[in-house]
Structures are given as C-alpha cells and as structure tokens.
Design an enzyme around this catalytic site. Structure first.
Site, PDB file in Angstrom:
ATOM      1  N   HIS A   1       1.825   2.215   0.340  1.00 58.34           N
ATOM      2  CA  HIS A   1       2.552   1.663   1.519  1.00 58.34           C
ATOM      3  C   HIS A   1       3.850   0.865   1.363  1.00 58.34           C
ATOM      4  O   HIS A   1       4.689   0.982   1.806  1.00 58.34           O
ATOM      5  CB  HIS A   1       1.670   0.909   2.366  1.00 58.34           C
TER       6      HIS A   1
ATOM      7  N   CYS B   1       0.421  -0.143  -4.368  1.00 57.28           N
ATOM      8  CA  CYS B   1      -0.372   0.550  -2.862  1.00 57.28           C
ATOM      9  C   CYS B   1       1.002   1.403  -2.574  1.00 57.28           C
ATOM     10  O   CYS B   1       2.131   1.034  -2.661  1.00 57.28           O
ATOM     11  CB  CYS B   1      -0.167  -0.767  -2.115  1.00 57.28           C
TER      12      CYS B   1
ATOM     13  N   GLY C   1      -8.798  -0.606   1.121  1.00 53.93           N
ATOM     14  CA  GLY C   1      -8.457  -1.937   0.049  1.00 53.93           C
ATOM     15  C   GLY C   1      -9.396  -3.196   0.435  1.00 53.93           C
ATOM     16  O   GLY C   1      -9.365  -4.171  -0.122  1.00 53.93           O
TER      17      GLY C   1
ATOM     18  N   CYS D   1      -4.212   7.181  -3.645  1.00 54.08           N
ATOM     19  CA  CYS D   1      -4.362   5.636  -3.027  1.00 54.08           C
ATOM     20  C   CYS D   1      -4.859   4.843  -4.298  1.00 54.08           C
ATOM     21  O   CYS D   1      -5.337   5.065  -5.052  1.00 54.08           O
ATOM     22  CB  CYS D   1      -5.768   6.090  -2.074  1.00 54.08           C
TER      23      CYS D   1
ATOM     24  N   GLU E   1       2.215  -0.975   8.891  1.00 51.88           N
ATOM     25  CA  GLU E   1       1.536   0.350  10.030  1.00 51.88           C
ATOM     26  C   GLU E   1       1.899  -0.119  11.498  1.00 51.88           C
ATOM     27  O   GLU E   1       1.964   0.529  12.317  1.00 51.88           O
ATOM     28  CB  GLU E   1       0.029   0.055   9.948  1.00 51.88           C
TER      29      GLU E   1
ATOM     30  N   ASP F   1      -5.960  10.389   0.553  1.00 50.80           N
ATOM     31  CA  ASP F   1      -5.618   8.898   0.530  1.00 50.80           C
ATOM     32  C   ASP F   1      -6.570   8.586   1.723  1.00 50.80           C
ATOM     33  O   ASP F   1      -6.944   9.164   2.682  1.00 50.80           O
ATOM     34  CB  ASP F   1      -4.148   8.599   0.898  1.00 50.80           C
ATOM     35  N   SER F   2      -6.691   7.173   1.566  1.00 49.91           N
ATOM     36  CA  SER F   2      -7.420   6.474   2.860  1.00 49.91           C
ATOM     37  C   SER F   2      -6.880   6.637   4.261  1.00 49.91           C
ATOM     38  O   SER F   2      -7.424   6.637   5.345  1.00 49.91           O
ATOM     39  CB  SER F   2      -7.618   5.030   2.890  1.00 49.91           C
TER      40      SER F   2
END
Lengths: 276, 276
Positions: free
Chosen positions: A190, A188, A47, A77, A156, A14-15
């Site tokens: 997250h 996404c 993104g 991702c 985050e 993932d990023s």
C-alpha cells in the site's frame, strides 16, 4: 495436474488491493503476459493476524490460483511473503516469488552507511523477514523495523494527503530519521500510494519492492524458458472473496487502469477441490 | 438439541474485542450470569465487508455458540446487528438481541429537537439500520449517518488521545456539529473508548448502546423466566478465531478485568457440526 507451459498466466495474490501496485509493475515490464489476480477481500487485512492464520489463508489463495493453471505464483503481499513463502514454495509445483527477497536485495545494494530501516504491518515487522533476508546478503548491515498499522486504513480511506496522514507519518517515522539510516524499505504494497508523505517525514532514499519484484519475476520466467512470446489476446482476470464493488473503485487507483473481468469466489473451498 | 434452561450461559459474539464493552455492561447488571464470549479475530473487521459476508460470518459465530448451549444470543457488534439480526432471529431457537434496537430506543427518547446523528463503520451506516429502527419508533425524527472507518484502527493502535485522533474526529464530525442534531449514537462498540474525544468534537449528548443492550438482555431473560438465581461459580469463557495474545492484552482494557479462560476455535467448521 495440467502441465506447466509458457502460455499459462502469472498468478498473483494479495490480501486485498495493495498487490495491484505489484501487478502494475509486472504488466509494465511483461506486457505480453496473461495475469490472474486474487484479492482476499473477505479476510483483509493480513497484517494484524497471527502467522499461522496468514499461512492458512495464503495456502488457500495459492491453491485457488493453482486450480486455474498458472506458471508462477507471485505473493504480492509483504505480510504473506514474510511468513508463508517457505511453505508455499514447498507445497507448489511452480516457482513462487515473494516481495521480501527483491526488496531486501535492493536495500542491501543501496545502503552506503550499512543502516536500513523497514516499515510494514505488525506481522511483517514482527516476523523480521526483511532483517533475515538483508543479513543473508550482508551480515554487517543493521536493520531497524517499524510497524505502521495506521497507514493501510488511512490509504484505504483515501486520506493520502493532509494533516492526519502527515502527523501519523511523523509519529511513526521520526525515530528513523535520527538514527543514521540512509534507506527505507516500503515493506507493504500500500505504501507507494503515500510515498511523498513518507519521503517528507524521513528525507532519505525509499525502496519500493514492487518494481524489484517485477524484475525478479521476469528473471525467473526467462531462466525457465517460460516467457510468453505472443502479445495477442492478453488477458487480465481478477478474483475477490468479498463483493467486488469497493475493490474495483479503489483498485483502479492502485492499478492505474480499468478493472473489467472480475468474479467473486470462496477460497476456503479450494483446499478440498485442488488435487495438487 | 439441549433444552434451554436458566442455568445456561449468555452467548455473546463480536468481530473482535469491541463487544467486550457490551459484556462489561452485562456483567455489571447481571453479575450472577455465566457468559461465553466469541471474538472472530481471524476475520475482524466486519465494518468493511459486504452484508452477505457479514451474515455468513455471523451465522457461523452463532452456530458455534449454540453448539456450546446458550440461553440467549447477544450480537455485540453494530455491523453484524445491522445486517444479520433478522437472519439469526429466524434461524436460532433462542432469543437474539442486537445492539441497534436498544441504541435506537435510547436515542429516540433522548432527542428533544428530533434530530439524531449516528456514527459507525461503513457497513453499519450504509445499512441504515439505526435510521429504520429510530423511524419505526417516531417517524418525525430525522437521522444523519456518518461512517468513521478510521476510529477502529486508531483505537486498536492505542492512539486514543492526542493530535491524530482529535483531528480525525474533527474531520468526521464537524458536519454533525453544524446541522442541529442534539444527540449522537455511538454505533460501534469500540467508540466508548474515545468518548471524550468525540464529545469534544460534537459537544452534544452521546448515546452508548452497550448499557442499553445490557438492560434489554435483563428484560428479555426476566420475561422468559430465564434469569439465573445462584451466584456461586460464575463462569466467564472466551473464544477467539486467531491466536489469543493480542485479544487478551487489548481486551482487558475494554473489559476492565482479567481475561483468563480463553481458547482458539475455527468457526467455519461449526456449520457442519451444529445440528440445529
């Protein structure tokens, strides 16, 4: 190249930390599997980048994981899955699974009104990858995409509840609420962290790609006779491209368990090292 | 290496578009100078990365600009200035100016109560670079740092007014308002864009490093006899590391003029190419 065997680990990249929500589902469903996870924290977030740049970074990440010997690659991702799944599938000698296909299939079977909305980063939404994948299953489903670039920084920063995230969700999602869609794909990795806030803002059914992706990984490995048998000595290894500090502290929230075995690497170098 | 001459351009880099606020001030003060600007948009934002990674990226950016022939390097990024000014000053054969020193000097002379606050990215604030620079001028000044990681994504999303940015500023800045500081340094080149919102939240004097940095550049060039004389054929050239589209549209807001001459480059390659 090493011969692929069932004893090899599953490779996930993932990023950054978002893909840990996918890893969490995979370990829940396949607790006996070894896993190597790479978070490209020196170049996160993907993104906001162009598709070509995301493809370059994704290929470097994939080659690093290949150089460690993996039996399947999971692109955990949405941005990378949206723009580089075809490229990686073509380049790698192991199966490659993204998060878009499983999420799209779940959405297509969940919608009664044949109207789906997808939220994600700018690059994911602009790619229309979810729209293409859903329409391939059922062309009569209409798909609305909404980019929500502030969700990742808010998550985050740890602002996962309160006025700021609630107003942000309202602002992004109020158009969705009033156009007759009956299911919303969290496009996404997250976003499951602020599931409650999103649910409050849209009041419709949410689809989380992470759980769907884990089922897909199990199916692919099973079909190939590549599921690991023993449960002894299960190994979970983590790699990051920036210093591990922040990844560990935030990542444990995403993964729901301790992150112990972690190292820092330079993925730009693997393109020269990996011999295919 | 080429001999440095007054006819060479000023080289400026930033992690992305923020440094254009610095470039704007430099072109205002030194309209006759040629400028080359590099925005490292493939790896933005720097403010969440470790100091080592920021130093690596900064060095690559600086070497790219050196390879084009510049007479002075301006680090128009607070994060990079905070952690890589010493390294770049040591490695490069031309003068190097960051934004921290000029901002710190302006704050030290503006504060009456000897209490200054600095806002910036996480890496800038954690580096304590402003604190060190201010205390070097006057050790009796107390300096409070507050990281505001959501300001950059909000500005880049264009949410520069309204409830969300106002509440975010309140949340970050209310501690500053009540601890007796009388001046606040905008320690990130994006922040001047939301100057009004920040001013409303703190109600004290703001220091914008961009204008101070332009004065410093003029002073350094003047002292070295390196100011360009003629105003004919002034050139403004832009380079980015991701595709230029978004940089141009958002950048013109930051710069206050059209961005015409722009190309995409790969800065990782310049480390091999630049021969010092």
């Amino acid at each position: 190249m090493q011969r692929v065997s069932a004893e090899m680990p599953i490779g996930i990249f993932d990023s950054g930390i978002g893909g840990l929500t996918v890893m969490k589902e995979i370990t829940r469903l396949l607790p006996e599997e070894d896993i190597i996870y790479l978070g490209d924290t020196a170049r996160v977030p993907y993104g906001i980048r162009s598709p070509e740049t995301v493809r370059k970074y994704s290929l470097e990440n994939a080659y690093f994981l290949m150089s460690r010997g993996i039996k399947i690659l999971v692109i955990a991702c949405n941005t990378s899955s949206s723009v580089s799944l075809d490229l990686l599938s073509e380049k790698l000698p192991v199966p490659v699974t993204g998060v878009v296909g499983p999420g799209a299939r779940a959405a297509a079977s969940a919608t009664k009104l044949k109207r789906v909305a997808v939220i994600g980063t700018e690059t994911t939404i602009n790619s229309r990858a979810y729209e293409r994948a859903i329409k391939e299953i059922d062309d009569s489903i209409s798909v609305t995409g909404v980019a929500c670039p502030l969700f990742v920084p808010l998550i985050e920063e740890g602002w996962t509840e309160g006025e700021v995230v609630r107003l942000t969700a309202e602002k992004y999602l109020s158009p969705v609420r009033y156009n007759g869609v009956d299911c919303l794909v969290l496009g996404c990795t997250h976003y499951p962290i602020i599931k409650d806030v999103i649910e409050d803002a849209v009041k419709i059914r949410l689809i989380d790609s992470a759980a769907e992706t884990a089922k897909e990984v199990r199916r692919v490995l099973k079909d190939a006779g590549m599921l690991r048998r023993s449960r002894a000595d299960v190994s979970r290894e983590f790699f990051v491209t920036d210093s591990p500090g922040k990844f560990v502290s935030a990542g444990e929230r995403f993964l729901g368990r301790k992150i112990l075995n972690i190292s820092r690497i330079n993925p730009e170098k693997t393109l020269q090292v990996y011999s295919g």
